[in-house]
Design a protein around this motif. Structure first.
Motif, PDB file in Angstrom:
ATOM      1  N   GLU A  47      -4.272  14.698 -12.336  1.00  0.00           N
ATOM      2  CA  GLU A  47      -2.817  14.138 -12.293  1.00  0.00           C
ATOM      3  C   GLU A  47      -1.642  14.134 -10.881  1.00  0.00           C
ATOM      4  O   GLU A  47      -1.639  13.277 -10.495  1.00  0.00           O
ATOM      5  N   LEU A  48      -1.953  15.475 -10.049  1.00  0.00           N
ATOM      6  CA  LEU A  48      -2.357  14.742  -8.630  1.00  0.00           C
ATOM      7  C   LEU A  48      -2.697  13.701  -8.079  1.00  0.00           C
ATOM      8  O   LEU A  48      -1.288  12.705  -7.018  1.00  0.00           O
ATOM      9  N   LEU A  49      -3.349  12.882  -7.709  1.00  0.00           N
ATOM     10  CA  LEU A  49      -3.912  11.469  -7.486  1.00  0.00           C
ATOM     11  C   LEU A  49      -2.875  10.595  -8.332  1.00  0.00           C
ATOM     12  O   LEU A  49      -2.840   9.627  -7.207  1.00  0.00           O
ATOM     13  N   GLN A  50      -3.036  10.573 -10.133  1.00  0.00           N
ATOM     14  CA  GLN A  50      -2.111   9.816 -10.535  1.00  0.00           C
ATOM     15  C   GLN A  50      -0.817   9.991  -9.683  1.00  0.00           C
ATOM     16  O   GLN A  50      -0.310   8.214  -9.442  1.00  0.00           O
ATOM     17  N   LYS A  51      -0.012  10.523  -9.868  1.00  0.00           N
ATOM     18  CA  LYS A  51       1.348  10.866  -9.311  1.00  0.00           C
ATOM     19  C   LYS A  51       1.156  10.492  -7.109  1.00  0.00           C
ATOM     20  O   LYS A  51       2.498   9.323  -7.253  1.00  0.00           O
ATOM     21  N   GLU A  52       0.362  10.588  -6.500  1.00  0.00           N
ATOM     22  CA  GLU A  52       0.642   9.371  -5.497  1.00  0.00           C
ATOM     23  C   GLU A  52       0.610   8.517  -5.117  1.00  0.00           C
ATOM     24  O   GLU A  52       0.719   7.579  -4.900  1.00  0.00           O
ATOM     25  N   ALA A  53      -0.470   8.162  -6.296  1.00  0.00           N
ATOM     26  CA  ALA A  53      -0.607   6.285  -6.539  1.00  0.00           C
ATOM     27  C   ALA A  53       0.393   5.983  -6.965  1.00  0.00           C
ATOM     28  O   ALA A  53       0.833   5.097  -6.367  1.00  0.00           O
ATOM     29  N   THR A  54       0.904   6.553  -8.001  1.00  0.00           N
ATOM     30  CA  THR A  54       1.796   5.469  -8.745  1.00  0.00           C
ATOM     31  C   THR A  54       2.726   5.589  -6.568  1.00  0.00           C
ATOM     32  O   THR A  54       4.006   4.717  -7.056  1.00  0.00           O
ATOM     33  N   GLU A  55       3.780   7.113  -6.747  1.00  0.00           N
ATOM     34  CA  GLU A  55       4.133   6.969  -5.573  1.00  0.00           C
ATOM     35  C   GLU A  55       3.927   5.768  -4.042  1.00  0.00           C
ATOM     36  O   GLU A  55       4.721   4.415  -4.066  1.00  0.00           O
ATOM     37  N   ASP A  56       2.858   5.599  -4.240  1.00  0.00           N
ATOM     38  CA  ASP A  56       2.404   4.450  -3.134  1.00  0.00           C
ATOM     39  C   ASP A  56       2.837   2.963  -3.748  1.00  0.00           C
ATOM     40  O   ASP A  56       3.186   2.379  -2.972  1.00  0.00           O
ATOM     41  N   ALA A  57       2.588   2.682  -4.613  1.00  0.00           N
ATOM     42  CA  ALA A  57       2.781   1.342  -5.390  1.00  0.00           C
ATOM     43  C   ALA A  57       4.552   1.024  -5.637  1.00  0.00           C
ATOM     44  O   ALA A  57       4.682   0.031  -5.264  1.00  0.00           O
ATOM     45  N   GLN A  58       4.732   1.884  -5.532  1.00  0.00           N
ATOM     46  CA  GLN A  58       5.914   2.390  -5.539  1.00  0.00           C
ATOM     47  C   GLN A  58       7.167   1.953  -4.896  1.00  0.00           C
ATOM     48  O   GLN A  58       7.362   0.437  -3.742  1.00  0.00           O
ATOM     49  N   PHE A  59       6.413   2.402  -3.349  1.00  0.00           N
ATOM     50  CA  PHE A  59       7.344   1.652  -2.217  1.00  0.00           C
ATOM     51  C   PHE A  59       6.372   0.255  -1.477  1.00  0.00           C
ATOM     52  O   PHE A  59       6.847  -0.396  -0.759  1.00  0.00           O
ATOM     53  N   ARG A  60       5.273   0.321  -2.130  1.00  0.00           N
ATOM     54  CA  ARG A  60       4.242  -1.280  -1.655  1.00  0.00           C
ATOM     55  C   ARG A  60       5.116  -1.738  -2.279  1.00  0.00           C
ATOM     56  O   ARG A  60       5.680  -3.337  -1.767  1.00  0.00           O
ATOM     57  N   SER A  61       5.526  -1.968  -3.657  1.00  0.00           N
ATOM     58  CA  SER A  61       6.563  -2.996  -4.691  1.00  0.00           C
ATOM     59  C   SER A  61       7.459  -2.987  -3.111  1.00  0.00           C
ATOM     60  O   SER A  61       8.534  -3.806  -4.029  1.00  0.00           O
ATOM     61  N   GLN A  62       8.748  -1.906  -2.935  1.00  0.00           N
ATOM     62  CA  GLN A  62       9.302  -2.108  -2.932  1.00  0.00           C
ATOM     63  C   GLN A  62      10.014  -2.478  -0.795  1.00  0.00           C
ATOM     64  O   GLN A  62      10.835  -3.272  -1.223  1.00  0.00           O
ATOM     65  N   PHE A  63       8.787  -2.220  -0.254  1.00  0.00           N
ATOM     66  CA  PHE A  63       8.766  -2.810   0.976  1.00  0.00           C
ATOM     67  C   PHE A  63       8.196  -4.034   1.684  1.00  0.00           C
ATOM     68  O   PHE A  63       7.607  -4.559   2.106  1.00  0.00           O
ATOM     69  N   GLY A  64       7.566  -4.342  -0.006  1.00  0.00           N
ATOM     70  CA  GLY A  64       6.002  -5.921   0.536  1.00  0.00           C
ATOM     71  C   GLY A  64       5.386  -5.613   1.626  1.00  0.00           C
ATOM     72  O   GLY A  64       4.892  -4.767   1.352  1.00  0.00           O
ATOM     73  N   THR A  65       5.724  -6.457   2.454  1.00  0.00           N
ATOM     74  CA  THR A  65       4.405  -7.072   3.293  1.00  0.00           C
ATOM     75  C   THR A  65       4.742  -5.769   4.640  1.00  0.00           C
ATOM     76  O   THR A  65       3.014  -5.309   5.309  1.00  0.00           O
ATOM     77  N   ARG A  66       5.594  -5.027   4.900  1.00  0.00           N
ATOM     78  CA  ARG A  66       6.363  -3.754   5.890  1.00  0.00           C
ATOM     79  C   ARG A  66       5.432  -3.086   5.289  1.00  0.00           C
ATOM     80  O   ARG A  66       4.909  -1.590   6.547  1.00  0.00           O
TER      81      ARG A  66
END
Length: 850
Positions: A469-488
């Motif tokens: 769950e720790l790893l899954q939670k971190e991966a989910t947050e990373d995916a959200q920011f990647r979707s939000q900021f795009g190529t930045r």
């Protein structure tokens, strides 16, 4: 034998000859030059004694072989003392003026001269063996006592030759020129076998004189023949082949054939009594053939030997003719060939005497700084006499106790009599095994340990889920920011960084699945064998052993009388054993208090008279020991008769069969319990080790998530600065990183088109993630295996006790790698049975052992 002509025909050994030698002056000069004149004066008496001993050895042998024997023993002890104090060799700083010269006993023209004390000692031992053989030959072997004395002397001669072979013969050759053949290993070894053969022959003659059975006589004769054959084997090869006269070889060869044939003759008599006619015929033919072969080489042999062979051959042929006729008329058995017969049974009644005590020089006082006085020597002699009495009586007591133990065991007593009262017993080793099982918890405690397995499995599964769950939670947050900021959002994706961690978690999950399968097998084994193992929970375990039932019907009701009489006899036997222990203690206590030194210091009469008077105080204890042993023998015969009556009345054989069946059931239950217990312990160790491993990985995941969180905040702030166009100065005034409290959840990044990629950043940007190979290894240390695991044992159960108890396990050192570093092949090897450290999930295995 079949002929008595051999009673006076045996071989004795002649002594070696030597030349005159002065030991006094060279040894005294050595002491003077090495030590001082004072020490030389102190040992002058000892040097004179040594000189006289050597002079007596050089002279023509004393008419009394026993006196010669004592002289040689004394001189050998003196040589042992000389050896430790006076180095005799050609060396400049040693005693180099002494050279020992000895002539060969069998070829007196051959001689050897060496500056080596071991040549002197080997020659003295040879002469000691020769003197013993002459003593034996001088005994009156027409009487039982004379033959016993002769056999004892031959045994002593064999001991002297064996001591020479083992201790001096080889040393007499080291670093020196060749010595004479008679003191070489091959020759003294052959003489030892020859003396044993003649000693065994004396025993055989006594056996015939006492009228022993043909079977016993055959065994003793067969062993005598073997001893002669061993001596013959050494005589017919180099270096002895050409060293002895042909008469020697002929004598030994004929004796070997005679005793082999004699054994066949005696053994045939026993076979005839058993009506085993076919083997009797084969044995007699074998003996007759051996005699005929030996007679071919009997030219020049003594007439007595030839006559004995003829008489024995006649006896064999007579029995052979009788057996053949009976077989042809009555038995009609097929006669086997002599070559197909097994070797004749043997019984050795003699062995070389142990010369350790006879030749022990440790108690000698020669060449000591203080010369012992006559009183000390007398005390030593008296102590030896007392020790001999104590040792002899102690051996008799021990033999009596051992005889009692063996006889009772043969009669299954007192176990069978105890079973009548319901006091059955278990063999000691089986009882110890049952007690070990019960101490470890027994079958009743297995359910608690199975519950511990379940709890440990649950704890590991929960830890695994939390880590994932720790790893899954971190991966989910990373995916959200990647979707939000795009190529930045330029940092690596979580999935590329956590691959090693995720692989390890997957392997842990596969191991847990296999461990669960093993748990199921264990629980099924416990259920299937619970009935078998339930016997181990009986307390006391003797309650599970069947008791000896009384007879269903008794016409005269005598069973109580029979049991009572047998119990009374056993109690009397036990009292005799306690009495023997008391007698042995009395002997030792008398010896401890027996101090006659004050009497010796003041005595003016004969020491021997005093010794006889003092030794008489041990006579009454020796008589008590003899009486105890005699009473015990009579009581054992009485117990044997009573036990036979008891066994018949109580049908003891059926009881023994049921008891053995119970023993086997208990043993099977112990084996199954140990198997299950071992599997349970393997499971517990596996789960504890896996729990430590998952906890370690969980900590690494937590560190990874924390690092990623920090990087996330830094990247968010950096992207926000780029989007808001903050200057480098503004950035410096606010510090390299804004406070975490300045972040707001509502901050949003500027549009991508506002970024100016051509402008450099106001300050160098640190890498968002340091690869695992470049990060420092914090070296997470797993605490040693042993502290309580992070789970609660249900129902207040104690931690599982290993069976058998084991030493604490140390954690696998491979878990102390860096946070994310996981090279191939560095995984821990959990304690379950599998080829690879972590087998793929589709493979069977786990820790369960069939």
């Amino acid at each position: 034998m079949a002929s008595s002509a051999l009673s006076n025909l045996m071989l004795a050994i002649h002594e070696k000859k030597t030349s005159s030698l002065d030991l006094y002056r060279p040894l005294r000069n050595y002491v003077t030059f090495t030590y001082s004149e004072r020490e030389a004066q102190l040992i002058e008496d000892d040097l004179e004694t040594l000189k006289q001993l050597r002079s007596d050895v050089e002279r023509v042998p004393d008419p009394s072989p026993s006196a010669r024997r004592d002289l040689l023993v004394s001189y050998y002890k003196a040589l042992c003392l000389v050896e430790t104090r006076f180095p005799i060799s050609p060396d400049q700083h040693h005693v180099n003026a002494v050279s020992f010269l000895w002539y060969d006993a069998f070829k007196q023209k051959q001689k050897a001269s060496q500056q080596n004390i071991h040549l002197e000692k080997a020659a003295v031992l040879f002469n000691l063996g020769a003197s013993y053989s002459q003593i034996a030959l001088g005994c009156d072997r027409t009487t039982v006592e004379g033959r016993r004395q002769a056999s004892h002397a031959f045994i002593a001669a064999a001991g002297a030759f064996a001591w020479a072979r083992d201790n001096e013969a080889t040393k007499a050759m080291i670093g020196q020129s060749s010595t004479t053949v008679d003191v070489r290993v091959e020759c003294v070894g052959m003489l030892e076998r020859l003396m044993c053969a003649q000693a065994q022959e004396c025993v055989f003659e006594n056996t015939i004189a006492k009228g022993s059975t043909p079977g016993v006589s055959a065994k003793i004769a067969s062993q005598a023949g073997i001893y002669y054959e061993e001596a013959l084997a050494a005589l017919v090869v180099s270096p002895l082949k050409d060293h002895f006269e042909k008469g020697w070889i002929s004598h030994v060869q004929m004796k070997a054939a005679l005793f082999y044939s004699e054994a066949c003759y005696r053994y045939g008599m026993e076979l005839h009594e058993k009506e085993e006619i076919a083997e009797e015929i084969a044995r007699l033919r074998s003996g007759a053939s051996r005699l005929a072969e030996a007679k071919k080489s009997s030219r020049g042999a003594p007439a007595q030997l030839v006559e004995a062979m003829n008489k024995l051959e006649a006896s064999i042929n007579c029995n052979l003719d009788r057996a053949v006729k009976e077989n042809d008329r009555v038995y009609l058995m097929r006669v086997p060939s002599p070559a197909s017969l097994p070797p004749l049974p043997t019984f050795s009644m003699v062995k070389p005497m142990n010369m350790t005590e006879i030749l022990d020089a440790s108690k000698e006082k020669m060449f000591g700084i203080l010369v012992p006085d006559s009183s000390a020597k007398a005390l030593s002699r008296y102590t030896e006499m007392v020790d001999d009495v104590i040792r002899t009586q102690a051996e008799r007591l021990q033999q009596a106790s051992e005889l009692t133990r063996v006889r009772l065991k043969e009669m299954d007593l007192p176990d069978s009599i105890l079973a009548v009262d319901g006091n059955s017993t278990l063999p000691a080793d089986l009882k110890d095994d049952v007690e070990a099982v019960q101490i470890s918890g027994g079958p009743a405690g297995l359910e608690g340990e199975l519950q511990q397995l379940r709890d440990l499995k649950r704890v590991n599964q929960e830890l695994l889920v939390q880590t994932e769950e720790l790893l899954q939670k971190e991966a989910t947050e990373d995916a959200q920011f990647r979707s939000q900021f795009g190529t930045r959002w330029t940092r690596p994706q979580s999935s590329t960084l956590t691959k090693n961690l995720q692989d390890r978690l997957n392997r842990f999950a596969a191991n847990l699945k296999q461990a669960g399968e093993s748990d199921v097998k264990i629980e099924r084994s416990v259920r299937e064998n619970s009935a078998l193992m339930s016997i181990l929970d009986r307390r006391p375990i003797e309650a599970a052993v069947p008791t000896l039932a009384r007879p269903m019907m008794s016409l005269d009701a005598t069973e109580d009388t029979i049991v009572g009489n047998l119990k009374q006899s056993l109690r009397q036997l036990e009292n005799l054993g306690a009495q023997r222990a008391g007698l042995e203690d009395m002997l030792k206590e008398m010896k401890r208090k027996d101090d006659i030194l004050p009497k010796l210091m003041t005595s003016t009469g004969s020491y021997e008279d005093m010794f006889r008077k003092e030794m008489s105080k041990y006579d009454h204890i020796c008589q008590d020991i003899s009486q105890n042993i005699e009473v015990q023998e009579q009581l054992l015969m009485q117990i044997q008769a009573q036990n036979e009556e008891f066994s018949t009345l109580f049908n003891l054989e059926d009881y023994k069969a049921s008891r053995e069946k119970c023993y086997k059931q208990i043993q099977a239950a112990i084996s199954k319990y140990r198997e299950i217990k071992e599997n349970v312990n393997e499971g517990l160790k596996f789960y504890v080790t896996l729990q430590d491993a998952i906890t370690n990985v969980k900590q690494q995941c937590s560190d990874f998530v924390m690092t990623r969180s920090i990087q996330c905040r830094e990247m968010i702030e950096d992207v926000q600065r780029q989007m808001s166009g903050l200057s480098f100065q503004d950035h410096r005034s606010s510090g390299p990183y804004p406070s975490v409290h300045q972040r707001t959840a509502s901050s949003s990044p500027p549009p991508p088109e506002t970024q100016n990629a051509s402008h450099p950043h106001p300050h160098p940007q640190a890498p968002y993630y340091m690869p695992a190979e470049q990060q420092p290894r914090p070296g997470y240390t797993i605490p040693p295996y042993g502290p309580p695991p992070p789970y609660h044992t249900p129902h207040s159960q104690a931690p599982p006790q290993p069976y058998p108890p084991q030493a604490p396990q140390q954690p696998y050192p491979s878990w102390q790698q860096g946070p994310y570093y996981d090279p191939q092949g560095q995984q821990p090897r959990p304690p379950y049975t599998a080829q690879n450290p972590y087998p793929p999930p589709h493979q069977g295995g786990g820790y369960y052992r069939q």
